[in-house]
Design a protein around this motif. Structure first.
Motif, mmCIF file in Angstrom:
data_model
loop_
_atom_site.group_PDB
_atom_site.id
_atom_site.type_symbol
_atom_site.label_atom_id
_atom_site.label_comp_id
_atom_site.label_asym_id
_atom_site.label_seq_id
_atom_site.Cartn_x
_atom_site.Cartn_y
_atom_site.Cartn_z
ATOM 1 N N ASP A 66 1.956 -4.104 11.096
ATOM 2 C CA ASP A 66 1.957 -3.671 12.497
ATOM 3 C C ASP A 66 0.541 -3.355 12.968
ATOM 4 N N PHE A 67 -0.251 -2.755 12.099
ATOM 5 C CA PHE A 67 -1.637 -2.438 12.447
ATOM 6 C C PHE A 67 -2.434 -3.718 12.681
ATOM 7 N N ALA A 68 -2.175 -4.739 11.846
ATOM 8 C CA ALA A 68 -2.883 -6.013 12.010
ATOM 9 C C ALA A 68 -2.568 -6.633 13.368
ATOM 10 N N TYR A 69 -1.293 -6.556 13.787
ATOM 11 C CA TYR A 69 -0.925 -7.085 15.103
ATOM 12 C C TYR A 69 -1.508 -6.211 16.221
ATOM 13 N N TRP A 70 -1.588 -4.905 15.952
ATOM 14 C CA TRP A 70 -2.097 -3.979 16.965
ATOM 15 C C TRP A 70 -3.563 -4.243 17.292
ATOM 16 N N ILE A 71 -4.337 -4.669 16.291
ATOM 17 C CA ILE A 71 -5.753 -4.945 16.526
ATOM 18 C C ILE A 71 -5.971 -6.385 16.984
ATOM 19 N N GLY A 72 -4.868 -7.089 17.270
ATOM 20 C CA GLY A 72 -4.977 -8.430 17.815
ATOM 21 C C GLY A 72 -4.929 -9.540 16.793
ATOM 22 N N PHE A 116 12.756 -0.117 -0.127
ATOM 23 C CA PHE A 116 11.706 0.805 -0.558
ATOM 24 C C PHE A 116 10.346 0.420 0.011
ATOM 25 N N PHE A 117 10.123 -0.892 0.180
ATOM 26 C CA PHE A 117 8.807 -1.360 0.622
ATOM 27 C C PHE A 117 8.702 -1.520 2.132
ATOM 28 N N ARG A 118 9.805 -1.338 2.860
ATOM 29 C CA ARG A 118 9.761 -1.546 4.302
ATOM 30 C C ARG A 118 8.769 -0.646 5.024
ATOM 31 N N PRO A 119 8.605 0.624 4.600
ATOM 32 C CA PRO A 119 7.625 1.472 5.317
ATOM 33 C C PRO A 119 6.206 0.909 5.323
ATOM 34 N N PHE A 120 5.889 0.077 4.332
ATOM 35 C CA PHE A 120 4.529 -0.456 4.263
ATOM 36 C C PHE A 120 4.287 -1.585 5.260
ATOM 37 N N LEU A 137 0.375 -4.151 -0.450
ATOM 38 C CA LEU A 137 1.727 -3.638 -0.203
ATOM 39 C C LEU A 137 2.288 -4.168 1.115
ATOM 40 N N GLY A 138 1.411 -4.314 2.114
ATOM 41 C CA GLY A 138 1.866 -4.856 3.395
ATOM 42 C C GLY A 138 2.353 -6.285 3.270
ATOM 43 N N MET A 139 1.622 -7.116 2.528
ATOM 44 C CA MET A 139 2.044 -8.504 2.321
ATOM 45 C C MET A 139 3.302 -8.574 1.482
ATOM 46 N N TYR A 140 3.403 -7.691 0.477
ATOM 47 C CA TYR A 140 4.602 -7.691 -0.361
ATOM 48 C C TYR A 140 5.814 -7.257 0.444
#
Length: 217
Positions: A158-164, A149-153, A138-141
């Motif tokens: 954001d989590f991927a960037y947060w972990i570097g 509708f898909f923006r919240p995912f 869902l994040g990639m989509y």
């Protein structure tokens, strides 16, 4: 009567969706049929492959959400994959016995009406793999979609960037989740076939009819 109709439908929908997702996902990652210089063919070929992947993915997500909702209303066996009775000492004892049984260390299996403790634990772990696959998908989509509708995912990105990391981390986690799921499916099939042959109750037929039968000694 153990496996109610909605549970059986969900199971076979999962089988179909996972098979489609594995094949189309592999093709998308390594399009071996792509022909250099034939953009029209590539567009047609990859377009339908991606469409099949997306449809199977959305069907999988929707059916899984409905499966967990149904666990609140179905019989006691429909909740076995949602609530593991880890607070019961007997559950842990039976889990250890099941592990020994599948490793050929114990000679006699125990009879269960629903899933045995090892199957419950395994299915719960398998659903964690599914959650990773669904969220990263869902994040990639959402990253490439313009639908609100898909923006919240995008929180997955954001989590991927947060972990570097970056969006490539999502793709790597998506593939890792699928590899783990393939491993789970392989073990699941082994356990089902072995239980059907050597166990005290039927299993494969139960996922078609809903009934599990105790074999005569």
């Amino acid at each position: 009567y153990v496996y109610q109709l909605p549970i059986r439908i969900w199971h076979w929908v999962m089988v179909i969706c996972v098979c489609v997702l594995i094949v189309t996902g592999y093709i998308i990652g390594k399009p071996w049929l792509s022909v250099a210089g034939t953009s029209a063919y590539d567009t047609f070929y990859m377009g339908y492959t991606r469409m099949a992947h997306f449809i199977a993915g959305f069907v999988l997500i929707i059916s899984t959400v409905l499966r967990y909702i149904y666990g609140l209303f179905g019989n006691r066996y429909s909740r076995e994959l949602i609530i593991l009775p880890v607070w019961r000492k007997t559950w842990w004892n039976e889990l250890w016995h099941d592990i020994r049984w599948y490793l050929f260390l114990d000679k006699e299996p125990r009879a269960y009406i629903g899933h045995n403790p090892l199957a419950q634990a395994g299915m719960a772990v398998g659903m964690v793999f599914m959650l990773v696959i669904m969220l990263t998908g869902l994040g990639m989509y959402a990253e490439s979609s313009h639908q609100a509708f898909f923006r919240p995912f995008l929180f997955v990105l954001d989590f991927a960037y947060w972990i570097g990391g970056n969006d490539q981390e999502l793709r790597s986690l998506h593939r890792l989740g699928m590899l783990l799921l393939v491993t789970f499916v392989t073990v699941h099939i082994y356990m089902v076939i072995r239980e059907e042959i050597m166990g005290k109750t039927t299993l494969v037929s139960g996922m078609f009819s809903g009934y599990r039968e105790r074999r005569k000694p």
